[in-house]
Scaffold this active site. Structure first.
Site, PDB file in Angstrom:
ATOM      1  N   LYS A 148      -2.891  -5.018  22.455  1.00 22.47           N
ATOM      2  CA  LYS A 148      -2.009  -5.187  23.609  1.00 22.47           C
ATOM      3  C   LYS A 148      -1.229  -3.909  23.885  1.00 22.47           C
ATOM      4  O   LYS A 148      -0.658  -3.313  22.973  1.00 22.47           O
ATOM      5  CB  LYS A 148      -1.033  -6.336  23.360  1.00 22.47           C
ATOM      6  CG  LYS A 148      -1.718  -7.678  23.157  1.00 22.47           C
ATOM      7  CD  LYS A 148      -0.734  -8.777  22.816  1.00 22.47           C
ATOM      8  CE  LYS A 148      -1.466 -10.101  22.589  1.00 22.47           C
ATOM      9  NZ  LYS A 148      -0.541 -11.192  22.201  1.00 22.47           N
ATOM     10  N   ASP A 169     -17.406 -13.202   6.079  1.00 19.76           N
ATOM     11  CA  ASP A 169     -16.521 -13.982   6.949  1.00 19.76           C
ATOM     12  C   ASP A 169     -16.412 -13.293   8.299  1.00 19.76           C
ATOM     13  O   ASP A 169     -16.266 -12.069   8.371  1.00 19.76           O
ATOM     14  CB  ASP A 169     -15.110 -14.092   6.353  1.00 19.76           C
ATOM     15  CG  ASP A 169     -15.046 -15.011   5.156  1.00 19.76           C
ATOM     16  OD1 ASP A 169     -15.304 -16.211   5.329  1.00 19.76           O
ATOM     17  OD2 ASP A 169     -14.755 -14.524   4.050  1.00 19.76           O
ATOM     18  N   ALA A 170     -16.438 -14.077   9.359  1.00 22.31           N
ATOM     19  CA  ALA A 170     -16.199 -13.525  10.687  1.00 22.31           C
ATOM     20  C   ALA A 170     -14.746 -13.090  10.811  1.00 22.31           C
ATOM     21  O   ALA A 170     -13.864 -13.610  10.121  1.00 22.31           O
ATOM     22  CB  ALA A 170     -16.533 -14.553  11.760  1.00 22.31           C
ATOM     23  N   PHE A 217     -17.146 -10.395  -6.304  1.00 21.49           N
ATOM     24  CA  PHE A 217     -16.820 -10.140  -4.897  1.00 21.49           C
ATOM     25  C   PHE A 217     -17.652  -8.947  -4.427  1.00 21.49           C
ATOM     26  O   PHE A 217     -17.129  -7.887  -4.118  1.00 21.49           O
ATOM     27  CB  PHE A 217     -15.322  -9.864  -4.760  1.00 21.49           C
ATOM     28  CG  PHE A 217     -14.794  -9.827  -3.343  1.00 21.49           C
ATOM     29  CD1 PHE A 217     -15.607 -10.049  -2.236  1.00 21.49           C
ATOM     30  CD2 PHE A 217     -13.460  -9.549  -3.116  1.00 21.49           C
ATOM     31  CE1 PHE A 217     -15.114  -9.993  -0.947  1.00 21.49           C
ATOM     32  CE2 PHE A 217     -12.938  -9.484  -1.823  1.00 21.49           C
ATOM     33  CZ  PHE A 217     -13.765  -9.708  -0.743  1.00 21.49           C
ATOM     34  N   GLU A 249      -9.251  -7.524  29.057  1.00 21.82           N
ATOM     35  CA  GLU A 249      -8.876  -7.092  30.393  1.00 21.82           C
ATOM     36  C   GLU A 249      -8.112  -5.773  30.312  1.00 21.82           C
ATOM     37  O   GLU A 249      -7.239  -5.609  29.459  1.00 21.82           O
ATOM     38  CB  GLU A 249      -7.982  -8.137  31.067  1.00 21.82           C
ATOM     39  CG  GLU A 249      -8.622  -9.508  31.203  1.00 21.82           C
ATOM     40  CD  GLU A 249      -8.598 -10.299  29.911  1.00 21.82           C
ATOM     41  OE1 GLU A 249      -9.620 -10.921  29.578  1.00 21.82           O
ATOM     42  OE2 GLU A 249      -7.574 -10.261  29.214  1.00 21.82           O
ATOM     43  N   ASP A 294     -10.649  -9.551   9.802  1.00 24.85           N
ATOM     44  CA  ASP A 294      -9.661  -9.632  10.878  1.00 24.85           C
ATOM     45  C   ASP A 294      -9.014  -8.282  11.149  1.00 24.85           C
ATOM     46  O   ASP A 294      -8.690  -7.943  12.295  1.00 24.85           O
ATOM     47  CB  ASP A 294      -8.575 -10.653  10.530  1.00 24.85           C
ATOM     48  CG  ASP A 294      -9.110 -12.065  10.415  1.00 24.85           C
ATOM     49  OD1 ASP A 294     -10.119 -12.373  11.078  1.00 24.85           O
ATOM     50  OD2 ASP A 294      -8.534 -12.851   9.643  1.00 24.85           O
ATOM     51  N   LYS A 295      -8.826  -7.492  10.091  1.00 25.39           N
ATOM     52  CA  LYS A 295      -8.182  -6.189  10.260  1.00 25.39           C
ATOM     53  C   LYS A 295      -9.117  -5.160  10.893  1.00 25.39           C
ATOM     54  O   LYS A 295      -8.666  -4.257  11.606  1.00 25.39           O
ATOM     55  CB  LYS A 295      -7.660  -5.689   8.919  1.00 25.39           C
ATOM     56  CG  LYS A 295      -6.389  -6.399   8.497  1.00 25.39           C
ATOM     57  CD  LYS A 295      -5.226  -5.916   9.347  1.00 25.39           C
ATOM     58  CE  LYS A 295      -4.340  -7.045   9.784  1.00 25.39           C
ATOM     59  NZ  LYS A 295      -3.406  -6.665  10.830  1.00 25.39           N
ATOM     60  N   ASP A 340       4.949  -9.589  23.627  1.00 23.62           N
ATOM     61  CA  ASP A 340       4.530 -10.032  22.300  1.00 23.62           C
ATOM     62  C   ASP A 340       4.627  -8.871  21.314  1.00 23.62           C
ATOM     63  O   ASP A 340       5.023  -9.054  20.169  1.00 23.62           O
ATOM     64  CB  ASP A 340       3.081 -10.532  22.326  1.00 23.62           C
ATOM     65  CG  ASP A 340       2.968 -11.973  22.761  1.00 23.62           C
ATOM     66  OD1 ASP A 340       3.987 -12.673  22.788  1.00 23.62           O
ATOM     67  OD2 ASP A 340       1.851 -12.395  23.096  1.00 23.62           O
ATOM     68  N   LYS A 363       3.312  -5.721  27.219  1.00 28.00           N
ATOM     69  CA  LYS A 363       3.208  -7.089  26.713  1.00 28.00           C
ATOM     70  C   LYS A 363       4.283  -7.289  25.649  1.00 28.00           C
ATOM     71  O   LYS A 363       4.232  -6.706  24.565  1.00 28.00           O
ATOM     72  CB  LYS A 363       1.803  -7.334  26.189  1.00 28.00           C
ATOM     73  CG  LYS A 363       0.770  -7.273  27.321  1.00 28.00           C
ATOM     74  CD  LYS A 363      -0.637  -7.243  26.834  1.00 28.00           C
ATOM     75  CE  LYS A 363      -1.594  -7.253  28.024  1.00 28.00           C
ATOM     76  NZ  LYS A 363      -1.391  -6.124  28.955  1.00 28.00           N
ATOM     77  N   GLU A 422      -9.583  -8.050  22.754  1.00 27.03           N
ATOM     78  CA  GLU A 422      -9.852  -8.772  21.510  1.00 27.03           C
ATOM     79  C   GLU A 422     -11.202  -8.323  20.958  1.00 27.03           C
ATOM     80  O   GLU A 422     -12.112  -7.966  21.705  1.00 27.03           O
ATOM     81  CB  GLU A 422      -9.910 -10.286  21.766  1.00 27.03           C
ATOM     82  CG  GLU A 422      -8.841 -10.829  22.691  1.00 27.03           C
ATOM     83  CD  GLU A 422      -7.458 -10.791  22.080  1.00 27.03           C
ATOM     84  OE1 GLU A 422      -7.359 -10.739  20.847  1.00 27.03           O
ATOM     85  OE2 GLU A 422      -6.476 -10.814  22.853  1.00 27.03           O
ATOM     86  N   HIS A 462     -10.641  -5.918   5.653  1.00 30.00           N
ATOM     87  CA  HIS A 462     -10.733  -7.364   5.886  1.00 30.00           C
ATOM     88  C   HIS A 462     -11.285  -7.592   7.296  1.00 30.00           C
ATOM     89  O   HIS A 462     -10.948  -6.855   8.235  1.00 30.00           O
ATOM     90  CB  HIS A 462      -9.350  -7.997   5.745  1.00 30.00           C
ATOM     91  CG  HIS A 462      -9.360  -9.481   5.852  1.00 30.00           C
ATOM     92  ND1 HIS A 462      -9.414 -10.127   7.074  1.00 30.00           N
ATOM     93  CD2 HIS A 462      -9.324 -10.461   4.910  1.00 30.00           C
ATOM     94  CE1 HIS A 462      -9.402 -11.431   6.875  1.00 30.00           C
ATOM     95  NE2 HIS A 462      -9.352 -11.665   5.573  1.00 30.00           N
ATOM     96  N   ARG A 473      -5.444 -12.481  14.041  1.00 28.48           N
ATOM     97  CA  ARG A 473      -5.443 -13.669  13.197  1.00 28.48           C
ATOM     98  C   ARG A 473      -4.590 -13.480  11.927  1.00 28.48           C
ATOM     99  O   ARG A 473      -4.516 -14.376  11.106  1.00 28.48           O
ATOM    100  CB  ARG A 473      -6.880 -14.044  12.820  1.00 28.48           C
ATOM    101  CG  ARG A 473      -7.019 -15.500  12.411  1.00 28.48           C
ATOM    102  CD  ARG A 473      -8.423 -16.036  12.557  1.00 28.48           C
ATOM    103  NE  ARG A 473      -9.416 -15.282  11.827  1.00 28.48           N
ATOM    104  CZ  ARG A 473     -10.700 -15.644  11.758  1.00 28.48           C
ATOM    105  NH1 ARG A 473     -11.112 -16.729  12.384  1.00 28.48           N
ATOM    106  NH2 ARG A 473     -11.560 -14.915  11.082  1.00 28.48           N
ATOM    107  N   LYS A 474      -3.951 -12.344  11.780  1.00 29.63           N
ATOM    108  CA  LYS A 474      -3.143 -12.090  10.588  1.00 29.63           C
ATOM    109  C   LYS A 474      -1.702 -11.757  10.986  1.00 29.63           C
ATOM    110  O   LYS A 474      -1.117 -10.770  10.528  1.00 29.63           O
ATOM    111  CB  LYS A 474      -3.758 -10.954   9.771  1.00 29.63           C
ATOM    112  CG  LYS A 474      -5.027 -11.374   9.030  1.00 29.63           C
ATOM    113  CD  LYS A 474      -4.720 -12.373   7.925  1.00 29.63           C
ATOM    114  CE  LYS A 474      -5.960 -12.854   7.195  1.00 29.63           C
ATOM    115  NZ  LYS A 474      -6.762 -13.796   7.991  1.00 29.63           N
TER     116      LYS A 474
END
Length: 394
Positions: free
Chosen positions: A274, A247-248, A239, A60, A19-20, A280, A278, A47, A17, A253-254
């Site tokens: 990250k 798709d970008a 498909f 960074e 995003d993945k 998160d 961090k 990113e 995918h 995003r997931k």
């Protein structure tokens, strides 16, 4: 009294995918820094964006002298990740894509807060924020069933694709599982949706039967299969064009796919790209570890844990436990036991779970939780080695 019945749905996406792909590239950069900087001073917030024939890696970083990863090396990492996933398509090809790297030094303002944290012996949190962990008894890995099944359908399909057992099936796919619950327990799949990229000329009926095998193997038994009208495979009917050509994609995003499929609150922060200073990432791993151990210890059947941090501050601002009425001891006793058993400072988390290692690339697809810990240190937050200590502390 009538049984309480309801439906609950979670989805997953494959390693191919868009995003993945981005999560995978970003985590490959994190691992490169952590693998090279043995002083554990590496910092990485990276990113990735992908679209047709294009990859951008930005962010960074910081490392000890000699631990830097060059832009040329980052480009090579991106190409290797895309090749491993399986993209050699005309409009997205590991070798022919344009790859731009826009990575620069970490802000000194952030660095001084993380390194000092008001305490020369410890670091502060890498950012403010809140993180959640969750565990329940719906599956043997103590994960919600809908997200666990969604991941397993795609993960096993990817294994077969890589082995050559699924010719014509492409790397981009999605799954969605809707479960019927009775008295809080899943009893069957009300519907299953799988969309998978495929080669030109493959019939939808053949693809449907290929996918059916993987769904049936993942669900607990034959009785869990949905009715035929509620089993959807490539519901648009085609498909062929997939991945970043359709798709970008963006890193992070997931986040619901990465965690509990919506069965638990989410603090909002993404994980991939990250380093473990961090919170998160590291505190989300710590709260999953603690929630899983609480459930594994028999202290509750369901457990949600929240922590919160301030940037540059060493200790968490809050610790919250909710057992959703399933606890065998008061929740405040579980809070006290957790505080006795684990240091929830950023450094304490990293040391307890051995996070300062290049272990993150495998997390980029099929969920960060519910995975098997390895001898090499991957998924250390899935261990249940805190059970005895928690039992003794309550």
């Amino acid at each position: 009294m009538a049984s309480k019945r309801y439906l609950f749905t979670s989805e997953s996406v494959s390693e191919g995918h868009p995003d993945k792909i981005c999560d995978r590239v970003s985590d490959a950069v994190v691992d490169a820094y952590l693998g090279r900087d043995e002083t554990a001073h590496a910092r990485c917030g990276v990113e990735t964006l992908v679209t047709t024939n294009y990859v951008l890696v930005a962010g960074e970083t910081r490392s000890a002298e000699g631990g830097e990863v060059s832009h040329e090396e980052i480009e090579a990492l991106a190409r290797a990740a895309i090749k491993d996933i399986g993209y050699d398509q005309e409009n997205f090809h590991w070798e022919h894509n344009q790859v731009d790297v826009r990575v620069h030094a970490q802000s000194v303002d952030i660095a001084q807060g993380v390194d000092a944290g008001g305490n020369a012996k410890d670091e502060g949190a890498g950012d403010q924020g809140l993180m959640f962990g969750f565990a329940c008894r719906e599956t043997d890995v103590l994960m919600p069933a809908a997200i666990h099944f969604s991941h397993e359908i795609l993960r096993t399909m990817a294994e077969a694709r890589h082995s050559g057992a699924l010719p014509g099936i492409g790397p981009d796919s999605k799954s969605q599982v809707t479960l019927e619950y009775e008295d809080g327990r899943p009893i069957r799949a009300a519907s299953v949706v799988v969309s998978t990229q495929h080669a030109e000329g493959m019939s939808q009926s053949d693809i449907r039967e290929l996918v059916r095998t993987f769904v049936a193997n993942v669900l607990p038994d034959e009785s869990w299969m949905p009715e035929e009208d509620n089993f959807y495979v490539n519901p648009t009917g085609r498909f062929v064009i997939g991945g970043p050509d359709s798709d970008a994609g963006l890193t992070g995003r997931k986040i619901i796919v990465d965690t509990y499929g919506g069965a638990s609150p989410h603090g909002g922060g993404a994980f991939s790209g990250k380093d473990p200073t961090k919170v998160d990432r590291s505190a989300a791993y710590a709260t999953r570890y603690l929630a899983k151990n609480v459930v594994a210890a028999g202290l509750a059947d369901r457990c949600t844990i929240q922590v919160a941090y301030a940037i540059g501050v060493t200790h968490p601002l809050s610790l919250y436990v909710n057992t959703d009425g399933t606890g065998v001891v008061p929740e405040e006793q579980i809070v006290a036991a957790i505080e006795k058993c684990m240091d929830l400072t950023p450094r304490g988390i990293r040391e307890h779970l051995s996070l300062n290692r290049p272990i993150y690339t495998p997390t980029a697809a099929y969920g960060h939780f519910g995975r098997a810990p390895t001898d090499e240190g991957h998924f250390s937050w899935e261990r249940t080695d805190l059970v005895d200590a928690l039992k003794a502390a309550v």
